[in-house]
Design an enzyme around this catalytic site. Structure first.
Site, PDB file in Angstrom:
ATOM      1  N   GLU A  63     -13.301  -5.527  10.818  1.00  0.00           N
ATOM      2  CA  GLU A  63     -11.806  -5.172  11.462  1.00  0.00           C
ATOM      3  C   GLU A  63     -11.738  -3.661  11.803  1.00  0.00           C
ATOM      4  O   GLU A  63     -12.816  -2.973  11.400  1.00  0.00           O
ATOM      5  CB  GLU A  63     -10.907  -5.382  10.415  1.00  0.00           C
ATOM      6  CG  GLU A  63     -11.167  -4.606   8.981  1.00  0.00           C
ATOM      7  CD  GLU A  63     -10.078  -4.763   7.652  1.00  0.00           C
ATOM      8  OE1 GLU A  63      -8.962  -4.181   8.018  1.00  0.00           O
ATOM      9  OE2 GLU A  63     -10.605  -5.795   6.961  1.00  0.00           O
TER      10      GLU A  63
ATOM     11  N   ASN B 124      -9.200  -0.342  11.563  1.00  0.00           N
ATOM     12  CA  ASN B 124      -7.934   0.309  10.642  1.00  0.00           C
ATOM     13  C   ASN B 124      -7.589   1.188  11.650  1.00  0.00           C
ATOM     14  O   ASN B 124      -8.003   2.230  12.368  1.00  0.00           O
ATOM     15  CB  ASN B 124      -8.156   0.977   9.780  1.00  0.00           C
ATOM     16  CG  ASN B 124      -8.948  -0.020   8.600  1.00  0.00           C
ATOM     17  OD1 ASN B 124      -8.236  -0.489   7.795  1.00  0.00           O
ATOM     18  ND2 ASN B 124     -10.354  -0.229   8.525  1.00  0.00           N
TER      19      ASN B 124
ATOM     20  N   TYR C 193     -10.211   4.218  -3.903  1.00  0.00           N
ATOM     21  CA  TYR C 193      -9.358   5.161  -4.177  1.00  0.00           C
ATOM     22  C   TYR C 193      -9.325   6.049  -5.454  1.00  0.00           C
ATOM     23  O   TYR C 193      -8.679   6.834  -5.908  1.00  0.00           O
ATOM     24  CB  TYR C 193      -7.652   4.832  -4.086  1.00  0.00           C
ATOM     25  CG  TYR C 193      -7.329   4.174  -2.645  1.00  0.00           C
ATOM     26  CD1 TYR C 193      -7.386   4.892  -1.628  1.00  0.00           C
ATOM     27  CD2 TYR C 193      -7.153   2.786  -2.643  1.00  0.00           C
ATOM     28  CE1 TYR C 193      -7.258   4.432   0.011  1.00  0.00           C
ATOM     29  CE2 TYR C 193      -6.807   2.242  -1.441  1.00  0.00           C
ATOM     30  CZ  TYR C 193      -7.016   2.968  -0.121  1.00  0.00           C
ATOM     31  OH  TYR C 193      -6.568   2.476   1.087  1.00  0.00           O
TER      32      TYR C 193
ATOM     33  N   SER D 161      -6.498  -2.473   3.333  1.00  0.00           N
ATOM     34  CA  SER D 161      -7.085  -1.871   1.816  1.00  0.00           C
ATOM     35  C   SER D 161      -7.544  -2.927   0.925  1.00  0.00           C
ATOM     36  O   SER D 161      -7.738  -2.957  -0.586  1.00  0.00           O
ATOM     37  CB  SER D 161      -5.921  -1.149   1.078  1.00  0.00           C
ATOM     38  OG  SER D 161      -5.422  -0.060   2.056  1.00  0.00           O
TER      39      SER D 161
ATOM     40  N   ASP E  99     -14.684  -0.992  10.419  1.00  0.00           N
ATOM     41  CA  ASP E  99     -15.534  -1.608   9.233  1.00  0.00           C
ATOM     42  C   ASP E  99     -16.645  -2.635   9.594  1.00  0.00           C
ATOM     43  O   ASP E  99     -16.357  -3.419  10.436  1.00  0.00           O
ATOM     44  CB  ASP E  99     -14.770  -1.933   8.116  1.00  0.00           C
ATOM     45  CG  ASP E  99     -13.775  -0.795   7.712  1.00  0.00           C
ATOM     46  OD1 ASP E  99     -14.109   0.194   7.873  1.00  0.00           O
ATOM     47  OD2 ASP E  99     -12.542  -1.131   7.095  1.00  0.00           O
TER      48      ASP E  99
ATOM     49  N   GLY F 171      -6.754   5.876   6.023  1.00  0.00           N
ATOM     50  CA  GLY F 171      -6.348   6.555   5.015  1.00  0.00           C
ATOM     51  C   GLY F 171      -6.933   8.090   5.153  1.00  0.00           C
ATOM     52  O   GLY F 171      -7.821   8.352   5.720  1.00  0.00           O
TER      53      GLY F 171
ATOM     54  N   GLU G 296       0.803  -1.185   0.058  1.00  0.00           N
ATOM     55  CA  GLU G 296       0.004  -0.112   0.220  1.00  0.00           C
ATOM     56  C   GLU G 296       0.851   1.420  -0.115  1.00  0.00           C
ATOM     57  O   GLU G 296       0.292   2.308   0.393  1.00  0.00           O
ATOM     58  CB  GLU G 296      -0.941   0.093   1.327  1.00  0.00           C
ATOM     59  CG  GLU G 296      -1.814  -1.068   1.366  1.00  0.00           C
ATOM     60  CD  GLU G 296      -2.606  -1.130   2.579  1.00  0.00           C
ATOM     61  OE1 GLU G 296      -3.494  -0.315   2.852  1.00  0.00           O
ATOM     62  OE2 GLU G 296      -2.376  -2.035   3.419  1.00  0.00           O
TER      63      GLU G 296
ATOM     64  N   ARG H 168     -10.815   3.312  12.782  1.00  0.00           N
ATOM     65  CA  ARG H 168     -11.791   3.468  11.840  1.00  0.00           C
ATOM     66  C   ARG H 168     -12.250   2.000  11.793  1.00  0.00           C
ATOM     67  O   ARG H 168     -11.757   0.959  11.401  1.00  0.00           O
ATOM     68  CB  ARG H 168     -11.803   3.826  10.336  1.00  0.00           C
ATOM     69  CG  ARG H 168     -12.848   4.155   9.659  1.00  0.00           C
ATOM     70  CD  ARG H 168     -12.878   4.478   7.986  1.00  0.00           C
ATOM     71  NE  ARG H 168     -12.821   3.118   7.557  1.00  0.00           N
ATOM     72  CZ  ARG H 168     -11.746   2.744   6.773  1.00  0.00           C
ATOM     73  NH1 ARG H 168     -10.683   3.371   6.603  1.00  0.00           N
ATOM     74  NH2 ARG H 168     -11.624   1.441   5.943  1.00  0.00           N
TER      75      ARG H 168
END
Length: 313
Positions: A274, A276, A220, A149, A261, A280, A17, A259
Site C-alpha cells: 500500500e 500512505n 509507535y 496503521s 510499504d 506519520g 488513529e 510512503r
C-alpha cells in the site's frame, strides 16, 4: 512567498488513529516553528471549518491519519475554502486510502501486487471465509480496505478463525484478503516537491522482535522496532523498490509526499502492499527517518513541504 508562513496544522478528529495524529501534529508544529514559521494546531471537529475560514492561513499541513483526514474529505473542505495544503488532492487521497482502489491502479500501472479476494458489506462472514480459502488457501492476511496503521488487520488467522476475522473487518467497511507472504518488511518514502521530479528516499527495512510484526503497537512504541537504512538487500533490489515507490505515487496522482510499504519475499520477490498519502511524523515514524538518511533535517523537510504547497497554489 519567501518569508515565514502562517501555518495551521490539522490534528485528531474522529479517526481510530486520532491520538497518533496528535503526536504527529505536535512534531510537525515544533519542526515548523524551528524553521521560523508561525504555527497553530487545530483539532478537526465541527468548529474547524469556521476557524479555518476565519484564520485564512498561508498554508495548511494535515497531520492526519485515517478518515476523514487521509481519505479526501478534509482535502475537499480545504479546496472549497481555497486554502493551500500539503499532500495529495481529493481523488488521490481517496484512492490511496482505499486499498481496493489503490491495488486496481497499481495493477493498471504494472506494479507487483499480491493476489486478493475483495469482500463488501452484506456478504455473510461464513460465505466470505469460504471464498477466501477457496481462492487463496488458509495462510492469509485480512485487512479492512479503508484503515491505516495496521488497524483491524488479522495476520495469519487459523482456518477456524477466518470467519470471525472477516466479520470483524466488515464492521469497518469492505475487506481485502491476500495470501500471507514470508519476507522482509520494507518501506520507501517519496518526496515530490512542486516543480521537481519525485525523489525516493533510501530504502528502510523494518525489524521487530521474533514472532512480532510491524503492527499498531510496534509502529509507535519507542524501541519496539528497528529501522535499518539502507536496507541490506542487493543494490538492484533497492533501486527497483525506489522505482516502484515513485511509480505507485504517480499512479495514485499524489504530490508532496508519500510512503510505500512492501514485503520482499525470501527469494527477493517484491510485493507492493500500500501507499500512505500522509505518512506519520511521530518520533518513531519511518518517513522522517528516510528523509534524515537522505540528508534532510526535519525542520528543513517541513519547510520544503509547505513551500511546495504554496507554490502550487
Amino acid at each position: 512567498m519567501t518569508g515565514p508562513c502562517n501555518v495551521i496544522v490539522l490534528q485528531g478528529g474522529q479517526s481510530l488513529e486520532a491520538e497518533i495524529s496528535r503526536v504527529s501534529a505536535a512534531q510537525v508544529a515544533a519542526g515548523l516553528e524551528a524553521a521560523g514559521h508561525r504555527v497553530t494546531r487545530l483539532e478537526v471537529d465541527r468548529e474547524a471549518p469556521v476557524r479555518l475560514a476565519e484564520a485564512r492561513p498561508d498554508v495548511v499541513f494535515p497531520a492526519l491519519h485515517g478518515p476523514p483526514g487521509e481519505d479526501g474529505t478534509v482535502q475537499g473542505l480545504l479546496d472549497i475554502l481555497q486554502l493551500p495544503y500539503v499532500g495529495g488532492g481529493v481523488a488521490a487521497s481517496a484512492a490511496a486510502m482505499d486499498k481496493i482502489c489503490a491495488k486496481a491502479l497499481f495493477r493498471r500501472a504494472g506494479l507487483p501486487v499480491a493476489d486478493d479476494v475483495v469482500l463488501f458489506s452484506g456478504i455473510a462472514a461464513e460465505d466470505a471465509a469460504a471464498r477466501i480459502i477457496d481462492a487463496l488457501g488458509d495462510q492469509v492476511v485480512i485487512k479492512p480496505s479503508g484503515q491505516g496503521s495496521a488497524i483491524g488487520i488479522a495476520r495469519l488467522p487459523k482456518a477456524t478463525e477466518i470467519t470471525a476475522a472477516v466479520a470483524d473487518g466488515l464492521k469497518l467497511g469492505s475487506v481485502i484478503a491476500e495470501p500471507f507472504i514470508t519476507g522482509r518488511e520494507i518501506t520507501v518514502g517519496v518526496l515530490d516537491l512542486h516543480g521537481q521530479a519525485p525523489h525516493a528516499f533510501p530504502v528502510i527495512e523494518i525489524r521487530t522482535a521474533p514472532g512480532e510484526w510491524y503492527d499498531a503497537v510496534n509502529r509507535y512504541q519507542a524501541g519496539a522496532s528497528e529501522h535499518v537504512i539502507p536496507a541490506p538487500l542487493l543494490a538492484a533490489v533497492n533501486v527497483e523498490l525506489q522505482r516502484i515507490a515513485i511509480a505507485a505515487h504517480r499512479a495514485l496522482g499524489l504530490r508532496d509526499l508519500s510512503r510505500a510499504d512492501f514485503i520482499v519475499s525470501d527469494d527477493e520477490g517484491i510485493h507492493l502492499l500500500e501507499v500512505n498519502s500522509l505518512p506519520g511524523m511521530t518520533p518513531t515514524s519511518l518517513y522522517p527517518d528516510g528523509a534524515r538518511a537522505d540528508g534532510w533535517k526535519f525542520p528543513d523537510l517541513l519547510d520544503a513541504l509547505i513551500r511546495s504547497a504554496v507554490r502550487r497554489s
